[in-house]
Design a protein around this motif. Structure first.
Motif, PDB file in Angstrom:
ATOM      1  N   ILE A  36     -48.642  76.201 -17.539  1.00  0.00           N
ATOM      2  CA  ILE A  36     -48.531  74.799 -17.946  1.00  0.00           C
ATOM      3  C   ILE A  36     -48.232  74.696 -19.435  1.00  0.00           C
ATOM      4  O   ILE A  36     -47.510  73.792 -19.861  1.00  0.00           O
ATOM      5  N   GLN A  37     -48.744  75.619 -20.243  1.00  0.00           N
ATOM      6  CA  GLN A  37     -48.430  75.607 -21.672  1.00  0.00           C
ATOM      7  C   GLN A  37     -46.942  75.847 -21.888  1.00  0.00           C
ATOM      8  O   GLN A  37     -46.310  75.170 -22.701  1.00  0.00           O
ATOM      9  N   ILE A  38     -46.388  76.792 -21.167  1.00  0.00           N
ATOM     10  CA  ILE A  38     -44.951  77.071 -21.274  1.00  0.00           C
ATOM     11  C   ILE A  38     -44.147  75.857 -20.820  1.00  0.00           C
ATOM     12  O   ILE A  38     -43.167  75.468 -21.455  1.00  0.00           O
ATOM     13  N   LEU A  39     -44.569  75.237 -19.726  1.00  0.00           N
ATOM     14  CA  LEU A  39     -43.873  74.048 -19.234  1.00  0.00           C
ATOM     15  C   LEU A  39     -43.971  72.890 -20.223  1.00  0.00           C
ATOM     16  O   LEU A  39     -42.988  72.166 -20.438  1.00  0.00           O
TER      17      LEU A  39
ATOM     18  N   VAL B 141     -41.369  69.465 -24.275  1.00  0.00           N
ATOM     19  CA  VAL B 141     -41.269  68.908 -25.624  1.00  0.00           C
ATOM     20  C   VAL B 141     -39.922  69.266 -26.239  1.00  0.00           C
ATOM     21  O   VAL B 141     -39.248  68.420 -26.839  1.00  0.00           O
ATOM     22  N   LEU B 142     -39.504  70.516 -26.087  1.00  0.00           N
ATOM     23  CA  LEU B 142     -38.224  70.934 -26.656  1.00  0.00           C
ATOM     24  C   LEU B 142     -37.045  70.222 -25.995  1.00  0.00           C
ATOM     25  O   LEU B 142     -36.104  69.803 -26.668  1.00  0.00           O
ATOM     26  N   VAL B 143     -37.092  70.071 -24.684  1.00  0.00           N
ATOM     27  CA  VAL B 143     -36.011  69.384 -23.975  1.00  0.00           C
ATOM     28  C   VAL B 143     -35.956  67.915 -24.365  1.00  0.00           C
ATOM     29  O   VAL B 143     -34.878  67.365 -24.604  1.00  0.00           O
ATOM     30  N   ILE B 144     -37.109  67.281 -24.464  1.00  0.00           N
ATOM     31  CA  ILE B 144     -37.143  65.865 -24.850  1.00  0.00           C
ATOM     32  C   ILE B 144     -36.612  65.696 -26.269  1.00  0.00           C
ATOM     33  O   ILE B 144     -35.789  64.813 -26.537  1.00  0.00           O
ATOM     34  N   ALA B 145     -37.061  66.555 -27.180  1.00  0.00           N
ATOM     35  CA  ALA B 145     -36.591  66.452 -28.565  1.00  0.00           C
ATOM     36  C   ALA B 145     -35.090  66.692 -28.642  1.00  0.00           C
ATOM     37  O   ALA B 145     -34.373  65.957 -29.321  1.00  0.00           O
TER      38      ALA B 145
ATOM     39  N   ARG C 218     -32.857  66.281 -26.268  1.00  0.00           N
ATOM     40  CA  ARG C 218     -32.163  65.175 -25.613  1.00  0.00           C
ATOM     41  C   ARG C 218     -32.134  63.929 -26.492  1.00  0.00           C
ATOM     42  O   ARG C 218     -31.138  63.220 -26.566  1.00  0.00           O
ATOM     43  N   LEU C 219     -33.248  63.669 -27.175  1.00  0.00           N
ATOM     44  CA  LEU C 219     -33.302  62.507 -28.047  1.00  0.00           C
ATOM     45  C   LEU C 219     -32.431  62.691 -29.280  1.00  0.00           C
ATOM     46  O   LEU C 219     -31.877  61.725 -29.799  1.00  0.00           O
ATOM     47  N   LEU C 220     -32.326  63.914 -29.760  1.00  0.00           N
ATOM     48  CA  LEU C 220     -31.517  64.159 -30.948  1.00  0.00           C
ATOM     49  C   LEU C 220     -30.027  64.016 -30.675  1.00  0.00           C
ATOM     50  O   LEU C 220     -29.287  63.509 -31.495  1.00  0.00           O
ATOM     51  N   ILE C 221     -29.571  64.470 -29.506  1.00  0.00           N
ATOM     52  CA  ILE C 221     -28.134  64.408 -29.242  1.00  0.00           C
ATOM     53  C   ILE C 221     -27.727  63.155 -28.496  1.00  0.00           C
ATOM     54  O   ILE C 221     -26.596  62.733 -28.579  1.00  0.00           O
ATOM     55  N   GLY C 222     -28.632  62.564 -27.770  1.00  0.00           N
ATOM     56  CA  GLY C 222     -28.252  61.431 -26.930  1.00  0.00           C
ATOM     57  C   GLY C 222     -28.493  60.101 -27.597  1.00  0.00           C
ATOM     58  O   GLY C 222     -29.525  59.871 -28.191  1.00  0.00           O
ATOM     59  N   SER C 223     -27.512  59.229 -27.499  1.00  0.00           N
ATOM     60  CA  SER C 223     -27.719  57.874 -28.009  1.00  0.00           C
ATOM     61  C   SER C 223     -26.991  56.874 -27.130  1.00  0.00           C
ATOM     62  O   SER C 223     -26.841  55.732 -27.509  1.00  0.00           O
ATOM     63  N   GLY C 224     -26.552  57.301 -25.994  1.00  0.00           N
ATOM     64  CA  GLY C 224     -25.777  56.428 -25.134  1.00  0.00           C
ATOM     65  C   GLY C 224     -26.617  55.766 -24.063  1.00  0.00           C
ATOM     66  O   GLY C 224     -27.847  55.746 -24.100  1.00  0.00           O
TER      67      GLY C 224
ATOM     68  N   LEU D  66     -43.851  62.291 -30.327  1.00  0.00           N
ATOM     69  CA  LEU D  66     -42.678  63.042 -30.771  1.00  0.00           C
ATOM     70  C   LEU D  66     -41.400  62.259 -30.461  1.00  0.00           C
ATOM     71  O   LEU D  66     -40.516  62.142 -31.303  1.00  0.00           O
ATOM     72  N   GLY D  67     -41.313  61.715 -29.270  1.00  0.00           N
ATOM     73  CA  GLY D  67     -40.152  60.899 -28.913  1.00  0.00           C
ATOM     74  C   GLY D  67     -40.012  59.680 -29.804  1.00  0.00           C
ATOM     75  O   GLY D  67     -38.913  59.331 -30.235  1.00  0.00           O
ATOM     76  N   PHE D  68     -41.130  59.040 -30.124  1.00  0.00           N
ATOM     77  CA  PHE D  68     -41.106  57.875 -31.012  1.00  0.00           C
ATOM     78  C   PHE D  68     -40.621  58.250 -32.405  1.00  0.00           C
ATOM     79  O   PHE D  68     -39.798  57.558 -32.996  1.00  0.00           O
ATOM     80  N   VAL D  69     -41.122  59.363 -32.934  1.00  0.00           N
ATOM     81  CA  VAL D  69     -40.735  59.794 -34.278  1.00  0.00           C
ATOM     82  C   VAL D  69     -39.240  60.110 -34.330  1.00  0.00           C
ATOM     83  O   VAL D  69     -38.538  59.693 -35.261  1.00  0.00           O
ATOM     84  N   VAL D  70     -38.741  60.816 -33.338  1.00  0.00           N
ATOM     85  CA  VAL D  70     -37.326  61.198 -33.335  1.00  0.00           C
ATOM     86  C   VAL D  70     -36.435  59.962 -33.214  1.00  0.00           C
ATOM     87  O   VAL D  70     -35.457  59.816 -33.954  1.00  0.00           O
ATOM     88  N   THR D  71     -36.761  59.051 -32.318  1.00  0.00           N
ATOM     89  CA  THR D  71     -35.921  57.863 -32.153  1.00  0.00           C
ATOM     90  C   THR D  71     -35.995  56.956 -33.385  1.00  0.00           C
ATOM     91  O   THR D  71     -34.989  56.361 -33.773  1.00  0.00           O
TER      92      THR D  71
END
Length: 142
Positions: free
Chosen positions: A7-10, A15-19, A21-27, A81-86
């Motif tokens: 579960i730690q790995i997941l 977290v990495l996938v969300i970050a 996705r949020l960094l590259i996606g804006s559509g 993390l998602g809030f900070v990135v967006t």
């Protein structure tokens, strides 16, 4: 490999996938994924209000986490993390827009340079009297 390390790995991967996705996606696709995530969270909250005693604890145990409070903490960390990135992306875009707007206003309000093509003056009298024109290249340097 223990269930907790899985579960730690997941969680780290999520977290990495969300970050990423949020960094590259804006559509529209990214916005739709955010809305689906919000709806999923809303459904979990409503269910936990209906059956508060074991909802998060059972879900946490099913995921291999010890307590429901830990699961909520992990979820809040991912949401933060998602809030900070967006927020960072939004402010960066706003700064870029304001910078372009300020440059445009400065160029629009600059005094026009008089043209001396039809003047009867000599080159000696025309040099040095005219201030240099604003440089668009200098205005774009950031």
């Amino acid at each position: 490999m223990s269930r907790q390390s899985v579960i730690q790995i997941l969680l780290i991967a999520a977290v990495l996938v969300i970050a990423w996705r949020l960094l590259i996606g804006s559509g529209q696709r990214t916005q739709a994924l955010r809305r689906l995530g919000l709806l999923l969270l809303l459904a979990l909250v409503i269910y936990s209000i209906i059956d508060p005693s074991k909802t998060w604890t059972n879900l946490a145990k099913a995921l291999g986490i010890g307590r429901g409070a830990d699961l909520i903490l992990y979820g809040l960390v991912v949401a933060f993390l998602g809030f900070v990135v967006t927020t960072y992306k939004r402010f960066r875009a706003m700064e870029t827009r304001y910078t372009r707007l300020a440059r445009r206003i400065a160029l629009d309000e600059a005094r026009p340079v008089p043209r001396h093509g039809g003047s009867t003056g000599t080159p000696d009298t025309l040099t040095g009297d005219v201030p240099p024109s604003p440089s668009v290249k200098a205005a774009d340097a950031d």
